[in-house]
Scaffold this active site. Structure first.
Site, PDB file in Angstrom:
ATOM      1  N   GLY A 107     -20.763   6.116   1.101  1.00 52.08           N
ATOM      2  CA  GLY A 107     -19.714   6.385   0.131  1.00 52.08           C
ATOM      3  C   GLY A 107     -20.733   7.026  -1.123  1.00 52.08           C
ATOM      4  O   GLY A 107     -22.001   6.628  -1.109  1.00 52.08           O
ATOM      5  N   PHE A 108     -20.016   7.592  -1.919  1.00 50.09           N
ATOM      6  CA  PHE A 108     -20.794   7.874  -3.312  1.00 50.09           C
ATOM      7  C   PHE A 108     -19.876   8.057  -4.595  1.00 50.09           C
ATOM      8  O   PHE A 108     -20.105   8.509  -5.325  1.00 50.09           O
ATOM      9  CB  PHE A 108     -21.793   9.249  -3.375  1.00 50.09           C
ATOM     10  CG  PHE A 108     -20.819  10.324  -2.736  1.00 50.09           C
ATOM     11  CD1 PHE A 108     -20.637  11.134  -3.907  1.00 50.09           C
ATOM     12  CD2 PHE A 108     -20.575  10.828  -1.649  1.00 50.09           C
ATOM     13  CE1 PHE A 108     -19.707  12.655  -3.874  1.00 50.09           C
ATOM     14  CE2 PHE A 108     -19.829  12.016  -1.373  1.00 50.09           C
ATOM     15  CZ  PHE A 108     -19.516  12.778  -2.461  1.00 50.09           C
ATOM     16  N   ASN A 138     -16.737   5.623  -6.663  1.00 51.05           N
ATOM     17  CA  ASN A 138     -16.834   4.346  -7.759  1.00 51.05           C
ATOM     18  C   ASN A 138     -17.303   3.214  -7.140  1.00 51.05           C
ATOM     19  O   ASN A 138     -17.809   2.434  -7.695  1.00 51.05           O
ATOM     20  CB  ASN A 138     -15.171   4.146  -8.184  1.00 51.05           C
ATOM     21  CG  ASN A 138     -14.948   5.304  -9.422  1.00 51.05           C
ATOM     22  OD1 ASN A 138     -15.787   5.633 -10.158  1.00 51.05           O
ATOM     23  ND2 ASN A 138     -13.662   5.150  -9.854  1.00 51.05           N
ATOM     24  N   VAL A 139     -16.904   2.884  -5.745  1.00 50.00           N
ATOM     25  CA  VAL A 139     -17.314   1.844  -5.179  1.00 50.00           C
ATOM     26  C   VAL A 139     -18.829   1.596  -4.960  1.00 50.00           C
ATOM     27  O   VAL A 139     -19.598   0.771  -5.470  1.00 50.00           O
ATOM     28  CB  VAL A 139     -16.699   1.760  -4.043  1.00 50.00           C
ATOM     29  CG1 VAL A 139     -17.160   0.411  -2.912  1.00 50.00           C
ATOM     30  CG2 VAL A 139     -15.052   1.601  -3.962  1.00 50.00           C
ATOM     31  N   ALA A 140     -19.304   2.990  -4.429  1.00 45.17           N
ATOM     32  CA  ALA A 140     -20.761   2.937  -4.245  1.00 45.17           C
ATOM     33  C   ALA A 140     -21.671   2.810  -5.428  1.00 45.17           C
ATOM     34  O   ALA A 140     -22.675   2.308  -5.722  1.00 45.17           O
ATOM     35  CB  ALA A 140     -21.120   4.157  -3.498  1.00 45.17           C
ATOM     36  N   TRP A 141     -20.943   3.561  -6.510  1.00 48.70           N
ATOM     37  CA  TRP A 141     -21.482   3.461  -7.820  1.00 48.70           C
ATOM     38  C   TRP A 141     -21.736   2.003  -8.526  1.00 48.70           C
ATOM     39  O   TRP A 141     -22.840   1.665  -8.935  1.00 48.70           O
ATOM     40  CB  TRP A 141     -20.712   4.588  -8.683  1.00 48.70           C
ATOM     41  CG  TRP A 141     -21.148   4.352 -10.580  1.00 48.70           C
ATOM     42  CD1 TRP A 141     -22.212   4.691 -10.827  1.00 48.70           C
ATOM     43  CD2 TRP A 141     -20.152   3.814 -11.270  1.00 48.70           C
ATOM     44  NE1 TRP A 141     -22.201   4.372 -12.248  1.00 48.70           N
ATOM     45  CE2 TRP A 141     -20.901   3.888 -12.572  1.00 48.70           C
ATOM     46  CE3 TRP A 141     -18.851   3.297 -11.529  1.00 48.70           C
ATOM     47  CZ2 TRP A 141     -20.347   3.647 -14.005  1.00 48.70           C
ATOM     48  CZ3 TRP A 141     -18.331   2.978 -12.500  1.00 48.70           C
ATOM     49  CH2 TRP A 141     -18.996   3.060 -13.625  1.00 48.70           C
ATOM     50  N   ASP A 153      -6.651   4.248  -5.193  1.00 47.57           N
ATOM     51  CA  ASP A 153      -7.501   4.095  -4.031  1.00 47.57           C
ATOM     52  C   ASP A 153      -8.253   5.375  -3.680  1.00 47.57           C
ATOM     53  O   ASP A 153      -8.436   5.779  -4.589  1.00 47.57           O
ATOM     54  CB  ASP A 153      -6.424   3.765  -2.778  1.00 47.57           C
ATOM     55  CG  ASP A 153      -7.120   3.336  -1.523  1.00 47.57           C
ATOM     56  OD1 ASP A 153      -7.431   1.916  -1.418  1.00 47.57           O
ATOM     57  OD2 ASP A 153      -7.236   4.108  -0.590  1.00 47.57           O
ATOM     58  N   LYS A 176       0.780  -1.318  -0.154  1.00 44.15           N
ATOM     59  CA  LYS A 176      -0.070  -0.023  -0.011  1.00 44.15           C
ATOM     60  C   LYS A 176       0.833   1.173   0.136  1.00 44.15           C
ATOM     61  O   LYS A 176       2.174   1.235   0.446  1.00 44.15           O
ATOM     62  CB  LYS A 176      -0.907  -0.001   1.339  1.00 44.15           C
ATOM     63  CG  LYS A 176      -2.134   0.736   0.895  1.00 44.15           C
ATOM     64  CD  LYS A 176      -3.212  -0.066   0.088  1.00 44.15           C
ATOM     65  CE  LYS A 176      -4.436   0.558  -0.031  1.00 44.15           C
ATOM     66  NZ  LYS A 176      -5.449  -0.245  -0.939  1.00 44.15           N
TER      67      LYS A 176
END
Length: 443
Positions: free
Chosen positions: A235-236, A238-241, A164, A124
């Site tokens: 969240g809103f 890429n992950v949430a999308w 990330d 990371k």
């Protein structure tokens, strides 16, 4: 194995690094039984070796802003473990980045990558630079300065960073361009690239897609179906999308999205045009309050979405975003499944409550492995100098998530039939890395 001795030793060497210690403690507590069945691990000091990163690079990143003023940030790359393949893990650009957070993420990444069955080690990195509010030129200047310091320590067969929080296709593109100029080679040394420069289809959606594939299997194994279920999502980005897109496709209804300042509740469900609008929000600086006003939803300032009555909760923003009090609310409201789309999204108190109440709980290293799995598929496509179709990538992602689920069930099923997915994921990931370390000797 004396867990407390190992933890005490780590705390003495790394004082104040609470996120890192939390991640290590969670894994050690769940693998204790299986570790004690392998005296060869104890003899080779596998635990003492596996909890420390192989190396840490820390460097200053000076860059010039649009006003001509010199700014200075700190950059990091933590190469945690490469027993099963090249170091692999994202770069996070955010003001909250610290060595502790990057160590916890690198430690988690080691086992997450092992679960994918792909040959990838754990790493990371990132910086306390925050791209939000910066111009494209400023972001480019920073990314080029960051890569100027990092490039000698990464490579397609050595260490392959990805994106990330705060690092999307734009940032990856600027860093990749600088890497090519410095290294004088065109190699897949960064993943999460745009398609024009060797990226993979569905990579932006992959974490959300993979998470929903995993949740669907969790529910089906418990005799449930995802169709018709309501979902609270945080969240809103890429992950949430990606999660909202796939949840709607599966027949579920997403009723919340959130940010650091509050959340939106939409009883009609976040679907269709609303999901597409989520893509514009970060790039154009559109707030959740504006989203709520546009679509007739409710905005709750300063609150988290975990008080809403839903069937499924998907923390997808950042670490420790769902605590014990939140977990109690969800359980009281009848939640049946919680899966982390963010890394270490739940606190230990929340996890204990979910497991104690026999709630289906999917830890991040299993549930959100779709992102790094698709990054691994991008690496493969780059190495083969070809590009798979969306259907091909999606099929491979679905199979990887199914394999991860099977490993969790194998190692996490208790005598009463309840599947402790946290234990299953930790044991499966640990055994693969530990055996690989043992085979290669003390190096």
């Amino acid at each position: 194995m004396n867990i407390e001795n190992i933890i005490s030793s780590l705390e003495a060497k790394h004082p104040g690094e609470k996120e890192y210690i939390q991640a290590v403690r969670e894994v050690l507590l769940t693998i204790e039984d299986v570790y004690n069945q392998h005296p060869e691990f104890e003899k080779a000091k596998i635990l003492e070796r596996i909890v420390e990163p192989d190396r840490i690079f820390t460097f200053k990143v000076p860059w010039v802003d649009d006003k001509g003023e010199i700014q200075i940030n700190l950059g990091y790359r933590i190469q945690f473990n490469n027993a099963i393949g090249p170091y692999k893990g994202g770069l996070r650009f955010h003001s909250t980045v610290t060595p502790s957070i990057l160590k916890f993420l690198g430690f988690e990444q080691t086992f997450k990558n092992a679960l994918t069955t792909l040959p990838m080690g754990g790493a990371k990195g990132g910086s306390d630079f925050d791209p939000h509010g910066k111009s494209d030129t400023e972001v480019m200047h920073f990314c080029q300065a960051f890569m100027l310091e990092l490039w000698r320590n990464i490579g397609s067969k050595t260490d392959v960073p990805a994106g990330d929080i705060g690092v999307g296709g734009r940032e990856i593109g600027y860093m990749y361009g600088m890497y090519k100029k410095l290294a004088r080679e065109n190699a897949g040394v960064l993943t999460g690239k745009d398609m024009e420069i060797g990226g993979s289809l569905i990579r932006p959606e992959a974490t959300g897609f993979g998470g929903l594939y995993f949740v669907k299997q969790m529910l089906e194994t418990a005799g449930e179906t995802i169709k018709g279920k309501t979902i609270a999502l945080s969240g809103f980005g890429n992950v949430a999308w990606g999660a909202a897109l796939k949840a709607n496709e599966m027949g579920a209804k997403v009723v919340t999205i959130s940010g650091s300042k509050g959340y939106v509740y939409d009883e009609n469900g976040i679907s269709g045009e609303k999901i597409e609008y989520m893509l514009e929000m970060r790039s154009k600086g559109i707030s959740l309050a504006e989203f709520a006003e546009k679509y007739g939803a409710k905005y709750f300032h300063g609150e988290k979405p975990w008080g809403v009555k839903v069937d499924i909760a998907l923390p997808g923003a950042t670490q420790n975003e769902l605590d014990g009090e939140d977990a109690a609310k969800l359980i009281k409201n009848g939640v049946i499944c919680v899966a982390e789309l963010s890394n270490m999204g739940c606190t230990p108190e929340a996890i204990d409550l979910f497991i104690e109440n026999k709630i289906l709980y999917g830890p991040g290293k299993a549930a959100n492995a779709g992102g790094v799995a698709t990054s691994g598929l991008e690496m493969t496509q780059n190495a083969m100098h070809l590009s798979w179709t969306e259907a091909e990538v999606d099929a491979k992602l679905k199979q990887i998530m199914s394999d991860i689920h099977c490993q969790c069930v194998k190692y996490g099923t208790g005598p009463d039939g309840y599947i402790n997915y946290m234990k299953g994921a930790n044991v499966a990931g640990f055994l693969k890395v530990a055996k690989a370390m043992l085979i290669q000797g003390v190096i």
